[in-house]
Enzyme design. Structure first.
Site, PDB file in Angstrom:
ATOM      1  N   SER A 233       3.772 -28.334 -23.065  1.00  0.00           N
ATOM      2  CA  SER A 233       3.745 -26.996 -22.482  1.00  0.00           C
ATOM      3  C   SER A 233       2.341 -26.522 -22.115  1.00  0.00           C
ATOM      4  O   SER A 233       2.177 -25.417 -21.603  1.00  0.00           O
ATOM      5  CB  SER A 233       4.389 -25.979 -23.421  1.00  0.00           C
ATOM      6  OG  SER A 233       3.684 -25.911 -24.637  1.00  0.00           O
TER       7      SER A 233
ATOM      8  N   LYS B  13       6.229 -17.472 -28.278  1.00  0.00           N
ATOM      9  CA  LYS B  13       4.984 -17.520 -27.511  1.00  0.00           C
ATOM     10  C   LYS B  13       4.624 -16.151 -26.938  1.00  0.00           C
ATOM     11  O   LYS B  13       3.473 -15.724 -26.988  1.00  0.00           O
ATOM     12  CB  LYS B  13       5.104 -18.551 -26.389  1.00  0.00           C
ATOM     13  CG  LYS B  13       5.174 -19.985 -26.887  1.00  0.00           C
ATOM     14  CD  LYS B  13       5.381 -20.973 -25.758  1.00  0.00           C
ATOM     15  CE  LYS B  13       5.430 -22.401 -26.270  1.00  0.00           C
ATOM     16  NZ  LYS B  13       5.653 -23.389 -25.204  1.00  0.00           N
TER      17      LYS B  13
END
EC number: 3.4.21.53
Length: 794
Positions: A691, A734
């Site tokens: 990511s 996140k």
């Protein structure tokens, strides 16, 4: 006589003329006989004996005739009940006992034979014929005396029943006549044998008789000593108590065949306990084996322990469910702040259990960072159902027997943790939380995760078999709840049997509620504080949350508040004044701030980009730094990167070259003359995952083009060689981590739009979310001026 004399004092020559021929007699009924040249005690209690004693003392110069009864059980003997040969003795000491009887000490003088009975009514009185020993001193008699003396000394040493003085007396005696009488007086032989020796006048024959008796007795004593030695050695190998009890048990069984009380007690318990047919049959079979073996053998202890486990296990004991959905909702709300999605799923789970009798409901698995309340959610389920609660920590176990138990062939075998927990809670239908299911290991001792399949699979756990029990156990009514920090380390087969519920963590507002409602009241009570001793403002709690913690859960928050209260308690006890904690004096208690409310860069910089990462402890922000140095287009990466992250850096480098080539060929020439150093701060922390692709690419483009990146934005997304942005996981964690760090704008892959709905409303109010399909979308948002400013001044 009041002074007791030694044997040697009593041994003297007595002329035949000095001893009266007519003497009163005492019939003795003991197995001991008084011999000439010996001294012995005697108790007088019968009326005839007392009159004879009185007569001997008053008219016969203390002389008395001692004659033994043929049968010592006869209470009132006649003349016919007496032997014909006895001993003339002299009474040397007389005393009265507390019971009224008399104790006398007599000295044996000479053998005598009854010639005529003078009196037998009130007392015995006999006319006696004194008998002289026949002795012919020669070498044979002397040798016999020495041999008898030697054997008698050996006999005394083996028996250890006689005082040392007896041994000294024998050692000092060399006269065969005296020696034979002394030996005969103490030999442990029957009355008839003693009488035979007394009637033997020939000293040589007496010595031969005694030699034969001593040889026989010494042989027996040596055999006894050998047997005693063997028994003692056997006792040392095991233990004395075991030997004695075993001997007693064998004797009891041989005498009356009575059953052992323990066996009877266990049998009664087995019959009274409600057991499955198979378990009862197994228990009775083991009990029968136990009854046939030694009580204290090691195997008997194993069987006894096994029966105790069967009897104490709750085969049918249950608690009745008191399930009310509204009540369950109140329990969840009172125990947890936030966590709306997990709480809703738990209520759905409970509702299905209330409506359906089918117990094959899915196994819930709570996945989230430490301290977010996974275990306490399991406790809440137990509380809502009114069931007992058990917890099993699986972290670090690598032995299959921890789940399924040891086989009873092993020393120290025990059932597995499932059976142990059920026995502890004493019901078959508790709520059991299996903590840290993601931290089990595989070793040569088996795979614990594979063993859990039988426990957690509703199709199999109706007949779960523990290796120790070797009996099927119905776990279908037991509710299992599992917890994990990450789910990818859980084997797929096991993961397939669980319903995963992710717990992303708490926002700052939720943490503040938890601190006020749960943590602070609990810790105040633990530290002995109350509102009269301490006050903490809401702003102080907010600052503790924002400046002293960076976590998804509330564990570190609890530690910080605990530290604050400890120091407050010390201050209060020193000053006896109420402690007030505000923003101004918070650092006095907790020290300098380890974090700041905002972690974003102070200003836009070239080659510095803020990324978003997911860890087992929740979401976090991650800075990526890139600088260019003279070189040949090589890539240098630092920061303890995993294989996937290294691949992402290589993909980002090649994609950046392609983007630069499309924008400006002059920049491409610079690209080929530079080396790129990519650094991920916190080098000691392992980093891996795809990511960070868009973050690395943005940092590389910024570095080669010298264009600054916005400092108020964070990004995440996987990148392909063609520049497409692919979806990632952990969106909620996140985004919350960006919010926690003071960054209120993020870039996410467009495919993750569906995940935004799970982000708390408190975060979404402040957060601006941009969605990107390609790397161009990311660069246009993140670079100041966008892509069009890469090749020119803007």
């Amino acid at each position: 006589m009041s002074e007791k004399k030694t044997i040697e004092d009593f041994i003297e020559k007595v002329n035949k003329d000095t001893i009266p021929n007519k003497l009163p007699a005492i019939a003795t009924r003991t197995r001991m006989i008084t011999y000439p040249n010996s001294v012995s005690p005697m108790y007088i209690g019968r009326e005839k004996s007392l009159k004879a004693l009185e007569l001997a003392l008053s008219k016969h110069n203390n002389y008395i005739f001692l004659i033994s009864q043929k049968d010592i059980e006869v209470e009132e003997p006649n003349v016919k009940d007496l032997f014909r040969v006895g001993v003339v003795a002299r009474i040397v000491q007389l005393s009265k006992t507390p019971s009224g009887d008399y104790k006398i000490i007599v000295e044996g003088i000479k053998r005598a034979k009854i010639k005529k009975t003078i009196s037998k009514e009130k007392y015995f009185m006999f006319d006696l014929e004194l008998m002289d020993s026949k002795i012919k001193e020669n070498k044979l008699v002397t040798a016999l005396a020495r041999k008898v003396k030697h054997l008698f000394q050996k006999y005394l040493e083996l028996t250890k029943k006689f005082p040392q003085e007896a041994l000294f007396t024998i050692e000092e005696t060399n006269d065969p006549e005296i020696l034979s009488d002394l030996v005969a007086s103490v030999l442990p032989i029957e009355l008839n044998e003693k009488q035979e020796i007394l009637e033997t006048l020939n000293t040589k024959k007496r010595l031969e008789q005694e030699l034969e008796i001593l040889t026989r007795e010494i042989e027996l004593l040596e055999i006894e000593e050998k047997l005693e030695k063997e028994v003692r050695e056997n006792i040392e190998k095991t233990q004395k108590e075991y030997y004695l009890k075993e001997k007693l048990s064998v004797i009891q069984k041989q005498l009356n065949g009575e059953a052992d009380e323990e066996i009877v007690e266990l049998k009664n318990k087995i019959n009274e306990k409600k057991l499955p047919d198979e378990a009862k049959e197994k228990a009775l079979k083991e009990l029968e084996r136990l009854s046939k073996m030694s009580t204290y053998s090691p195997e008997a202890n194993v069987i006894r322990t096994y029966l105790d486990w069967i009897l104490e296990f709750p085969w049918y004991e249950k608690t009745e469910d008191t399930l009310k959905i509204n009540q369950a909702k109140k329990v969840l709300e009172s125990n947890h702040s936030g966590l709306e999605e997990p709480k809703e799923r738990i209520l759905e789970y409970l509702a299905v259990r209330k409506l359906s009798k089918n117990t094959k409901t899915p196994i819930l698995c709570f996945v989230g960072a430490p301290g977010v309340g996974k275990t306490t959610l399991g406790k809440s389920i137990a509380q809502a159902l009114g069931r007992k609660f058990g917890r099993i920590s699986l972290g670090g176990i690598r032995d299959e027997s921890e789940i399924r138990g040891h086989r009873r062939t092993y020393v120290g075998a025990m059932p597995g943790r499932i059976v142990q927990t059920l026995r502890k809670v004493k019901v078959i239908n508790p709520v059991i939380v299996l903590d840290e299911i993601d931290k089990m290991n595989t070793s040569f001792q088996g795979d614990p995760a594979a063993a859990l399949l039988e426990v957690l699979d509703p199709e199999q756990n109706t007949a779960f078999v523990d290796h120790y029990f070797e009996l099927p156990i119905d776990l279908s009514d037991t509710i299992f709840v599992t917890t994990a920090n990450v789910i990818h380390t859980v084997p797929p087969a096991l993961r397939d049997r669980m319903e995963i519920i992710y717990i992303s963590g708490y926002t700052n507002i939720e943490k503040l509620k938890i601190a006020k409602k749960h943590i602070l009241p609990q810790l105040l009570k633990e530290h002995g504080l109350d509102d009269e001793k301490i006050s903490i403002t809401s702003n102080a709690l907010k600052n503790i949350i924002s400046d002293y913690t960076r976590e998804a859960g509330v564990r570190i928050l609890k530690q910080q508040i605990s530290k604050l209260l400890r120091k407050s308690a010390l201050k209060y006890t020193s000053t006896n004044e109420k402690v007030k904690i505000t923003n101004k004096n918070l650092s006095e208690f907790l020290g300098p701030k380890p974090f700041f409310s905002s972690e974003k860069n102070e200003k836009p910089e070239v080659g510095v980009v803020t990324g978003l990462a997911w860890t087992a402890y929740g979401g976090t922000t991650l800075e990526v730094e890139v600088i260019t140095i003279p070189g040949k287009g090589k890539l240098i990466s630092t920061g303890q990167l995993g294989d996937v992250m290294k691949e992402s850096t290589q993909i980002a480098l090649n994609l950046s070259r392609k983007i630069i080539e499309e924008i400006d060929e002059k920049l491409l020439e610079k690209f080929d003359k530079k080396d790129f150093h990519i650094h991920f701060p916190e080098g000691a922390v392992p980093k891996d995952g795809p990511s960070a692709g868009v973050t690395i690419t943005t940092a590389l483009i910024s570095s080669i083009s010298k264009k600054k990146v916005r400092n108020d934005i964070a990004m995440t997304g996987e990148i392909t060689l063609r520049g497409k942005v692919l979806p990632i996981g952990g969106v909620k964690e996140k985004v919350i981590s960006a919010y926690r760090a003071g960054i209120y704008e993020v870039i996410l892959p467009e495919a993750n739009k569906k995940d935004v709905e799970k982000i708390p409303e408190e975060v979404m109010k402040k957060m601006k979310i941009n969605f990107a399909k390609t790397i161009d979308d990311v660069l246009n948002i993140a670079l100041i001026g966008g892509l069009e400013c890469v090749s020119k001044e803007c």
